[in-house]
Design an enzyme around this catalytic site. Structure first.
Site, PDB file in Angstrom:
ATOM      1  N   ARG A  16     -17.527 -14.808 -11.811  1.00 48.64           N
ATOM      2  CA  ARG A  16     -17.254 -13.599 -12.609  1.00 48.64           C
ATOM      3  C   ARG A  16     -15.828 -13.625 -13.153  1.00 48.64           C
ATOM      4  O   ARG A  16     -15.599 -13.863 -14.336  1.00 48.64           O
ATOM      5  CB  ARG A  16     -17.498 -12.343 -11.754  1.00 48.64           C
ATOM      6  CG  ARG A  16     -17.633 -11.038 -12.560  1.00 48.64           C
ATOM      7  CD  ARG A  16     -16.333 -10.460 -13.053  1.00 48.64           C
ATOM      8  NE  ARG A  16     -15.395 -10.105 -11.996  1.00 48.64           N
ATOM      9  CZ  ARG A  16     -14.152  -9.703 -12.230  1.00 48.64           C
ATOM     10  NH1 ARG A  16     -13.694  -9.612 -13.473  1.00 48.64           N
ATOM     11  NH2 ARG A  16     -13.340  -9.413 -11.216  1.00 48.64           N
ATOM     12  N   ASP A  17     -14.861 -13.427 -12.285  1.00 47.85           N
ATOM     13  CA  ASP A  17     -13.461 -13.375 -12.718  1.00 47.85           C
ATOM     14  C   ASP A  17     -13.035 -14.706 -13.323  1.00 47.85           C
ATOM     15  O   ASP A  17     -12.228 -14.756 -14.253  1.00 47.85           O
ATOM     16  CB  ASP A  17     -12.582 -13.028 -11.513  1.00 47.85           C
ATOM     17  CG  ASP A  17     -11.215 -12.494 -11.906  1.00 47.85           C
ATOM     18  OD1 ASP A  17     -10.976 -12.330 -13.107  1.00 47.85           O
ATOM     19  OD2 ASP A  17     -10.401 -12.254 -11.013  1.00 47.85           O
ATOM     20  N   HIS A 206      -5.966 -10.273  -3.338  1.00 46.66           N
ATOM     21  CA  HIS A 206      -6.385 -10.996  -4.544  1.00 46.66           C
ATOM     22  C   HIS A 206      -5.121 -11.454  -5.276  1.00 46.66           C
ATOM     23  O   HIS A 206      -4.400 -10.638  -5.844  1.00 46.66           O
ATOM     24  CB  HIS A 206      -7.224 -10.059  -5.422  1.00 46.66           C
ATOM     25  CG  HIS A 206      -7.718 -10.662  -6.694  1.00 46.66           C
ATOM     26  ND1 HIS A 206      -9.062 -10.783  -6.973  1.00 46.66           N
ATOM     27  CD2 HIS A 206      -7.068 -11.147  -7.777  1.00 46.66           C
ATOM     28  CE1 HIS A 206      -9.210 -11.319  -8.177  1.00 46.66           C
ATOM     29  NE2 HIS A 206      -8.003 -11.550  -8.677  1.00 46.66           N
ATOM     30  N   HIS A 208      -3.091 -14.138  -8.023  1.00 41.81           N
ATOM     31  CA  HIS A 208      -3.094 -15.105  -9.119  1.00 41.81           C
ATOM     32  C   HIS A 208      -1.928 -16.064  -8.912  1.00 41.81           C
ATOM     33  O   HIS A 208      -0.906 -15.701  -8.327  1.00 41.81           O
ATOM     34  CB  HIS A 208      -2.982 -14.391 -10.469  1.00 41.81           C
ATOM     35  CG  HIS A 208      -4.258 -13.723 -10.880  1.00 41.81           C
ATOM     36  ND1 HIS A 208      -4.971 -14.087 -11.995  1.00 41.81           N
ATOM     37  CD2 HIS A 208      -4.974 -12.726 -10.301  1.00 41.81           C
ATOM     38  CE1 HIS A 208      -6.059 -13.338 -12.102  1.00 41.81           C
ATOM     39  NE2 HIS A 208      -6.079 -12.501 -11.074  1.00 41.81           N
ATOM     40  N   CYS A 239      -6.481 -13.018 -16.863  1.00 43.71           N
ATOM     41  CA  CYS A 239      -6.806 -11.668 -17.309  1.00 43.71           C
ATOM     42  C   CYS A 239      -6.362 -11.497 -18.754  1.00 43.71           C
ATOM     43  O   CYS A 239      -5.182 -11.685 -19.064  1.00 43.71           O
ATOM     44  CB  CYS A 239      -6.113 -10.624 -16.422  1.00 43.71           C
ATOM     45  SG  CYS A 239      -6.454  -8.920 -16.933  1.00 43.71           S
ATOM     46  N   ASN A 248      -6.868 -17.446 -10.881  1.00 48.86           N
ATOM     47  CA  ASN A 248      -6.818 -17.006  -9.488  1.00 48.86           C
ATOM     48  C   ASN A 248      -6.431 -18.189  -8.601  1.00 48.86           C
ATOM     49  O   ASN A 248      -6.584 -19.353  -8.972  1.00 48.86           O
ATOM     50  CB  ASN A 248      -8.195 -16.497  -9.054  1.00 48.86           C
ATOM     51  CG  ASN A 248      -8.633 -15.290  -9.841  1.00 48.86           C
ATOM     52  OD1 ASN A 248      -8.276 -14.174  -9.530  1.00 48.86           O
ATOM     53  ND2 ASN A 248      -9.423 -15.515 -10.883  1.00 48.86           N
TER      54      ASN A 248
END
Length: 299
Positions: A16-17, A206, A208, A239, A248
């Site tokens: 997804r991300d 989470h 990055h 993003c 990530n």
């Protein structure tokens, strides 16, 4: 020596991300092959897709098909930015949903064209209904440390937003260093406070890897008692609303760190790299993570 968790759960966010910002259109069958290879590696929790407008995120236009066809194994999360997304996700058969909001008003407006307060007001009935219907709800907190538009975010501001979500009844808080500006000291302090204030809520970090501090921040968070981390196989991601933010932190690199610390995950690092192989030919940029490159040299 700090006391570190004996076991850690990695929540894989690559499908997804990781893929949502990919320029190349990736076939649905290939996405499913990626997801199933990740499952085969031992991943038990994963963000598999997002129910967003195909106009804005065309890569996620096949969300319903992904949910219908994916092998049901472990907790499979789908991102739902609004009521329509949540309704579509649940109609497709999703059992666990993720909602998201930025601590920063400016970031939130760039992302979903609403202030943080407006977003929270709209999310309340979505979360309430989902919980009443027995669904798992994850809250993703963006710009928890720093905003690309507003700069430094006071920890109290992040804590207050997390408190709102806890009152709404979410099961999990995924707290994100969206633009990769966090440092180990800030990570330790914030996650220690979160663990102390919300002992009955799943707390997930989470990070990055924009400034190559992702693993350092994870180690600091481990010291604070965090035992759940979002990671992305191949370091995929970024993003579109955080200028300069890169992918990530890579699942395979995090696994190397955890393996070296003798922390159990139940995940096979070689198989994670093999999963990356299933999607790498379809990407617009090469995979350059340390452990994946080592894997390729040995295979």
């Amino acid at each position: 020596m700090f006391s570190l968790p004996k076991n850690v759960t990695l929540i894989e966010v690559g499908p997804r991300d990781g893929l949502q910002n990919e320029n190349n259109s990736i076939p649905t069958d290939q996405k499913l092959a990626f997801i199933h290879a990740l499952q085969n590696a031992g991943i038990k929790e994963m963000e598999i897709t997002s129910f967003v407008s195909p106009k804005w995120v065309p890569q996620m236009a096949d969300a319903s098909e992904i949910v219908h066809r994916v092998k049901k194994l472990g907790r499979q999360l789908v991102l739902t930015p609004n009521a329509r997304g949540a309704e579509n996700a649940l109609e497709a058969g999703a059992e666990s949903i993720a909602v998201f909001v930025g601590v920063s008003d400016t970031f939130n407006r760039h992302n979903i064209n609403r202030s943080t307060a407006e977003s929270m007001e709209l999310l309340q009935p979505i979360i309430t209904q989902a919980k009443e219907d027995g669904h798992f709800v994850r809250a993703c907190i963006s710009t928890a440390f720093h905003c690309p538009y507003e700069g430094f975010i006071p920890p109290a501001q992040t804590m207050a937003l997390c408190q709102q979500f806890v009152r709404m009844g979410v099961d999990e808080l995924s707290v994100a260093d969206t633009d990769g500006m966090a440092n180990p000291s800030a990570s330790y302090s914030l996650f220690l406070a979160l663990k102390e204030q919300f002992p009955d809520i799943l707390i997930t970090a989470h990070f990055h890897d924009t400034r190559k501090l992702g693993l350092a921040n994870i180690y600091a968070s481990l010291q604070a008692g965090v035992d759940r981390f979002d990671t992305s196989a191949g370091g995929l991601g970024g993003c579109p609303f955080a200028p300069g933010a890169t992918g990530n932190v890579a699942t395979e690199d995090v696994l190397y760190l955890l393996d070296s610390l003798e922390i159990e995950t139940g995940i096979d690092r070689e198989k994670i790299c093999a999963a990356v192989d299933t999607v790498a030919p379809y990407l617009s940029r090469p995979i350059e993570t340390a452990m994946y490159n080592l894997y390729k040299r040995n295979h």
